[in-house]
Write an enzyme that holds these catalytic residues in place. Structure first.
Site, short mmCIF file in Angstrom:
data_model
loop_
_atom_site.label_atom_id
_atom_site.label_comp_id
_atom_site.label_asym_id
_atom_site.label_seq_id
_atom_site.Cartn_x
_atom_site.Cartn_y
_atom_site.Cartn_z
N SER A 235 0.84 -1.19 0.00
CA SER A 235 0.00 0.00 0.00
C SER A 235 0.87 1.23 0.00
CB SER A 235 -0.92 0.00 1.22
OG SER A 235 -0.35 0.79 2.24
N LYS A 236 0.35 2.30 -0.63
CA LYS A 236 1.22 3.47 -0.73
C LYS A 236 1.41 4.16 0.60
CE LYS A 236 -2.34 5.92 -3.36
NZ LYS A 236 -2.64 6.56 -4.60
N ARG A 237 0.54 3.89 1.54
CA ARG A 237 0.71 4.49 2.87
C ARG A 237 1.81 3.78 3.66
NH1 ARG A 237 -3.92 5.96 1.48
NH2 ARG A 237 -4.81 3.88 1.42
N ARG A 238 1.89 2.45 3.50
CA ARG A 238 2.77 1.66 4.34
C ARG A 238 4.12 1.37 3.68
NH1 ARG A 238 -1.28 -2.40 5.70
NH2 ARG A 238 -0.82 -3.10 3.62
#
Ligand code: GLU
Length: 470
Positions: A238-241
């Protein structure tokens, strides 16, 4: 015009270019090249709240970096989904005219309310037979037929969906704008797409889209859903993680050839016992039927190892040229006028065998171009902890002063003599010299480093280190 297969890559420009998207694009590209087909790039830009023009350009640039380029005879596009809005609505209204779709005036809250009592998942078909005309706030829904939808997927095999589990899905919103499922199918039809190779997350959309293809009078394309990429914890990237932006890897000095090769091996492997193979072999061997079903681990360490291999395959001259961006003024950590291309050239081969990414290069050579390299304090403490360290530094400084030929071989002989006279090992005595001269505990071979740095700077730094020890 080619009669071969038509593949497509249809990203939504909502952020940096995700490595998963890059892998999907490459799978499509490899197949296009081998089968003599066409690769269509379509930008799915209809979500106005999330799309930004710079993301579109980012995707185009990153694809070009991976070798998927406008100008190639098998590349078509980019097309923009938003340009086809009229065709999307027309297709939906055709389905309405044929009774394959109907209008519904329930609000989302009302739909939810009914779902509580109907026992059906989602929308219960309330307006199927109410004969509503189009009107503001009315959504157009597809009339899902009874029966079963069988998706033949080149990766997943035959996947069966009971139509009873599929609600009458929305084609046009209450404001008349087309939904993704519809726009995506209509575009694929307009662009005469024969093969849809995309991320597994779209598999649940596929029975709905297959019904749309058929309702709109064509047979569905060949489907292939490729497995998701996961991180070390087996969670979907995920782009957040996670670090997922192709652009970021490019900036850090991952080479395009190693990125391409690595991405292709996520879920697939070339024949033979090595995964590091030239692009042409990938094109010759890649088959969707051989793609694994299970999630693929995006292993950054492995990508780095691939990259190191690719760096070592370069000629020294290629390596020097590839390093230009990371050595450029403003990027490299030394004042621009201190850089000396000849010194870098002298060290290049030794650096090339030791780095995994080009971004590691400046820290390997900065001691050559900084007046006073910053000292890694942990490495310093460790290197000078023994009582002999100061004496070795003093004796090496004296040997450097009197050394009549400033070469790696002579410098090594000098330190060997000092080391042996103290009953030590060269592996140990190099450490204080290295930290004193380069500021670091690791780096390219020591004696070559001293040779390239030169006598004056070496002496100055050895004396500074001795002073520091008091
Ligand atoms: N625009 C969709 C996405 O980025 C792709 C849909 C498709 O490939 O069919 O996920």
């Amino acid at each position: 015009m080619s009669n071969g297969p038509r593949y497509r890559f249809a990203p939504s420009p909502t952020g940096f270019f995700h490595v998963g998207g890059a892998r999907t694009a490459l799978y499509n590209w490899a197949l296009t090249l081998r089968e003599g087909g066409v690769f269509v790039l379509r930008i799915e830009d209809t979500d106005e709240s999330r799309n930004q023009p710079q993301w579109t350009q980012g995707i185009i640039d990153a694809l070009a970096w991976l070798g998927i380029e406008k100008g190639h005879p098998q590349f078509e596009g980019p097309y923009f989904q938003s340009d086809n809005a009229t065709a999307h609505v027309e297709a939906a209204m055709r389905l309405y005219a044929e009774g394959r779709a109907y209008f519904c005036d329930l609000t989302p809250d009302q739909v939810q309310e009914r779902a509580k009592t109907s026992g059906k998942q989602g929308y219960d078909g309330f307006s199927r037979d109410r004969g509503l005309e189009p009107g503001p706030g009315r959504v157009l829904r597809f009339r899902v037929p009874e029966g079963e939808t069988i998706v033949h997927d080149l990766v997943r095999g035959e996947v069966r969906f009971d139509n009873a589990t599929i609600e009458d899905f929305v084609l046009l919103r209450g404001n008349g704008s087309p939904m993704f499922l519809l726009a995506n199918v209509v575009d694929d039809q307009i662009m005469r797409i024969t093969h849809v190779v995309r991320a597994e997350e779209h598999l649940p959309n596929t029975p709905k889209q297959q019904m749309l293809w058929e309702a709109l009078g064509s047979s569905a394309p060949t489907w292939a859903h490729v497995p998701v990429l996961v991180n070390e914890q087996r969670k979907k990237l995920s782009k957040r993680r996670d670090k997922v932006a192709v652009e970021q890897y490019r900036e850090e000095g991952i080479l395009p050839a190693s990125m391409v090769n690595y991405l292709m091996t996520l879920g697939w492997a070339p024949h033979g016992d090595t995964e590091i193979v030239p692009w042409q072999r990938i094109v010759d061997e890649f088959r969707l039927e051989d793609v694994n079903h299970s999630p693929a681990f995006f292993d950054i360490q492995k990508l780095l190892a691939f990259n190191g291999e690719y760096i070592r395959k370069m000629t020294v001259q290629e390596f020097i040229s590839a390093c230009e961006p990371v050595l450029a003024p403003g990027v490299a950590p030394w004042p621009a006028d201190k850089f000396d291309a000849e010194k870098f050239r002298a060290m290049a081969e030794l650096v090339q065998t030791r780095v995994q990414v080009l971004a590691d290069v400046p820290s390997m050579v900065d001691f050559l171009f900084l007046d006073t390299p910053q000292v890694d304090e942990a490495a310093w403490t460790k290197a000078v902890k023994d009582s002999w360290a100061r004496d070795v530094l003093v004796e090496m400084a004296a040997a450097c002063e009197s050394c009549n030929e400033w070469t790696a071989v002579h410098l090594k002989t000098a330190l060997e003599a000092i080391t042996e006279s103290r009953g030590l090992k060269l592996g140990k005595t190099q450490a204080p010299i290295r930290v004193a001269v380069t500021g670091r505990g690791v780096g390219p071979p020591l004696f070559e480093s001293l040779e390239v740095l030169g006598r004056d700077a070496t002496l100055r730094r050895l004396h500074n280190a001795v002073n520091r020890l008091g």
